[in-house]
Structures are given as structure tokens and as C-alpha cells.
Scaffold this motif. Sequence first.
Motif, PDB file in Angstrom:
ATOM      1  N   ASN A   1       0.836  -1.191   0.000  1.00  0.00           N
ATOM      2  CA  ASN A   1       0.000   0.000   0.000  1.00  0.00           C
ATOM      3  C   ASN A   1       0.872   1.243   0.000  1.00  0.00           C
ATOM      4  O   ASN A   1       2.100   1.168   0.179  1.00  0.00           O
ATOM      5  CB  ASN A   1      -0.919  -0.007   1.221  1.00  0.00           C
ATOM      6  CG  ASN A   1      -1.915  -1.150   1.174  1.00  0.00           C
ATOM      7  OD1 ASN A   1      -2.539  -1.389   0.138  1.00  0.00           O
ATOM      8  ND2 ASN A   1      -2.058  -1.862   2.293  1.00  0.00           N
ATOM      9  N   SER A   2       0.263   2.405  -0.192  1.00  0.00           N
ATOM     10  CA  SER A   2       1.019   3.649  -0.279  1.00  0.00           C
ATOM     11  C   SER A   2       1.763   3.973   1.008  1.00  0.00           C
ATOM     12  O   SER A   2       2.786   4.672   0.992  1.00  0.00           O
ATOM     13  CB  SER A   2       0.092   4.809  -0.639  1.00  0.00           C
ATOM     14  OG  SER A   2      -0.970   4.908   0.301  1.00  0.00           O
ATOM     15  N   ASP A   3       1.302   3.432   2.150  1.00  0.00           N
ATOM     16  CA  ASP A   3       1.990   3.676   3.420  1.00  0.00           C
ATOM     17  C   ASP A   3       3.063   2.631   3.717  1.00  0.00           C
ATOM     18  O   ASP A   3       3.669   2.627   4.782  1.00  0.00           O
ATOM     19  CB  ASP A   3       0.973   3.724   4.568  1.00  0.00           C
ATOM     20  CG  ASP A   3       0.210   2.407   4.736  1.00  0.00           C
ATOM     21  OD1 ASP A   3       0.496   1.440   3.980  1.00  0.00           O
ATOM     22  OD2 ASP A   3      -0.678   2.343   5.614  1.00  0.00           O
ATOM     23  N   GLY A   4       3.292   1.728   2.778  1.00  0.00           N
ATOM     24  CA  GLY A   4       4.325   0.716   2.944  1.00  0.00           C
ATOM     25  C   GLY A   4       3.842  -0.592   3.539  1.00  0.00           C
ATOM     26  O   GLY A   4       4.595  -1.573   3.568  1.00  0.00           O
ATOM     27  N   SER A   5       2.624  -0.646   4.008  1.00  0.00           N
ATOM     28  CA  SER A   5       2.087  -1.875   4.589  1.00  0.00           C
ATOM     29  C   SER A   5       1.761  -2.879   3.494  1.00  0.00           C
ATOM     30  O   SER A   5       1.436  -2.501   2.365  1.00  0.00           O
ATOM     31  CB  SER A   5       0.837  -1.565   5.410  1.00  0.00           C
ATOM     32  OG  SER A   5      -0.174  -1.032   4.573  1.00  0.00           O
ATOM     33  N   PRO A   6       1.842  -4.186   3.783  1.00  0.00           N
ATOM     34  CA  PRO A   6       1.522  -5.193   2.757  1.00  0.00           C
ATOM     35  C   PRO A   6       0.038  -5.177   2.427  1.00  0.00           C
ATOM     36  O   PRO A   6      -0.810  -5.079   3.309  1.00  0.00           O
ATOM     37  CB  PRO A   6       1.945  -6.505   3.418  1.00  0.00           C
ATOM     38  CG  PRO A   6       1.915  -6.236   4.886  1.00  0.00           C
ATOM     39  CD  PRO A   6       2.288  -4.808   5.056  1.00  0.00           C
ATOM     40  N   ALA A   7      -0.283  -5.277   1.150  1.00  0.00           N
ATOM     41  CA  ALA A   7      -1.673  -5.342   0.699  1.00  0.00           C
ATOM     42  C   ALA A   7      -2.156  -6.785   0.755  1.00  0.00           C
ATOM     43  O   ALA A   7      -1.378  -7.723   0.577  1.00  0.00           O
ATOM     44  CB  ALA A   7      -1.795  -4.805  -0.720  1.00  0.00           C
ATOM     45  N   SER A   8      -3.421  -6.957   1.002  1.00  0.00           N
ATOM     46  CA  SER A   8      -4.008  -8.300   1.023  1.00  0.00           C
ATOM     47  C   SER A   8      -3.906  -8.926  -0.361  1.00  0.00           C
ATOM     48  O   SER A   8      -4.012  -8.243  -1.395  1.00  0.00           O
ATOM     49  CB  SER A   8      -5.479  -8.229   1.439  1.00  0.00           C
ATOM     50  OG  SER A   8      -5.609  -7.696   2.733  1.00  0.00           O
ATOM     51  N   ASP A   9      -3.686 -10.229  -0.399  1.00  0.00           N
ATOM     52  CA  ASP A   9      -3.613 -10.930  -1.678  1.00  0.00           C
ATOM     53  C   ASP A   9      -4.976 -10.916  -2.370  1.00  0.00           C
ATOM     54  O   ASP A   9      -6.035 -10.843  -1.736  1.00  0.00           O
ATOM     55  CB  ASP A   9      -3.171 -12.371  -1.472  1.00  0.00           C
ATOM     56  CG  ASP A   9      -1.690 -12.472  -1.130  1.00  0.00           C
ATOM     57  OD1 ASP A   9      -0.990 -11.445  -1.226  1.00  0.00           O
ATOM     58  OD2 ASP A   9      -1.251 -13.588  -0.773  1.00  0.00           O
TER      59      ASP A   9
END
Length: 277
Positions: A201-209
Motif C-alpha cells: 500500500n502507499s503507506d508501505g504496509s503489505p496489501a491483502s492478496d
Amino acid sequence: GLQICPNSQPIGACPQGPRESATTCPGPPFGTIAKAGGSQALGLGAQHRSQLMNRSLAFLLLLLSVQSTWAADAGRVLLAGGNAVAIRGNQTIPLTRDSAVQEKDVLRTGPGSSLQVRFSDESLVSLRENSELSVDNYRFEGREDGNEMIVFRLVKGGLRTITGLIGKTNHKSYSLRSVTSTIGIRGTDYAATLCQGDCRNSDGSPASDGLYGRVIGQSGGTNRIVVSNESHERQFGINQNFYVADARSEPRQILEAPTFVSKIGRASCRERVSSPV
């Protein structure tokens, strides 16, 4: 380019001799024997015609071979940046501007790379970095005749595409498949990204598959897509975003597309909309 060699031997002069020689100007019929001075020899005219026929046949075979190669091309590369290749059988072919793309090719881009392909039905596909798209089926004879077909398979990564003639009238002739769902089109410009532990995501967190997508703009037809899988089917229109977690989950609308979807091929596809090619 193709080159035709000039004739190296002019037609011979009409042979002189007794009238009973049965020789006529400029030479005897192909394959006949002329009598001259008591000896037998193949007429110069027959030799010349034989050479012309052989050259014409060779040129025709070469032309048919070239045309067959052209017909096998599903599209051409418009732009290729970084490490962009086509897997064709056992070959790995580096892609550059004007490289051919064929049915059954698997198109791959590496880190920091991109690829844009225009297909023969005037559709445009732009691949983001670290992506893989398989051209499973492609059939188009220059017009909509009921037999046209595109079947893409998004193996990984993301793309943006502006659809062309295939699928504009016969919607069932176009599909983009993935492990979570299949996208059918109603004629539009859309983007999709398949996340498999590799999206942020734009904040660096992993996006859900899962599969993320956005319907962007007009491209003829009804400007909608239909997203379906084993259990569900749902349509989305312009400026709507969607997400499908897996093959059994319902496609659902989301308020905003992640940046890894919304930024794919933005400049190049906008240019294609304003200046069709």
C-alpha cells in the motif's frame, strides 16, 4: 527486403536452319527438342522460360512464407523498458520496439521494467514491472467475423488495457483470467493487479492478496467490465474500483484503487485515447 535478380540471359535469336527443323521463333515449346544441324539441343526459349518459372516459384514460396509470419503475429511492441522478454516455447526473446508478439507468448517484465503492446485489433496492453501475462489464445482476421478471440491470463503483477475490436460486439470473445476470477469486457479501459504477497500500500504496509482493479475510461462498447469466478458475477462501470480475494469470494466494490493499480501505464494509455493508432 526481398530482391528479385534481373534476368542474366536474353532470349536468343531465332535459330537459322532448314525449315524442316520444326523450330519457331523465339524457341520451341517448353520441354521439346529442336533439330539444328543434325544435333539435338534444348531450345534457348525453353531454357529461358524454365528459368523464369523457377524464379517465380521461388519468389512465390518466399512471399507466402513472409505472409504466414505476418499472419502469426498477434501484435507489436510499442515500448519496452528495462528487462522485458517473451517466452516462446523454449526460447526467451528480448523485446524491443516493433518486436513481434504471438499467440501463446508469455510476456514478462523484470524489476523497474515496463512493456506496452499494440495488438492487431487495435487494443493496447501496458504491463507494469514484475509482471507476467500469457497470450493463451488470439484470433483476429482484420474484422469482426464471429471467430475473433482474445484469452489473456494474468499470472502475476499488473496491467492496464484499452480494449479494441475483439469483444466490442461479441462480449464473450474477450477474457482476462487469473487465479481469483475472470474479467470479461463490454468495451472499456481498465487496470488490474494480481497480488500474491508482492504488493504494498502507499503507506508501505503489505496489501491483502487477491485481484484489484479499476474501470478507467471509455473505449467503445458499453464501457463496463464483468468480473466472475466460481460462485459470483458482478459488473463494474467507469470510475468504479473492485477487489476479489480468491476464486470463491464475491467481487466487491472498493472506494479507492490502490496506487499499484491506479498508476499503471497512465501516461501511455492517455495518449492512446486521445490519438488512436
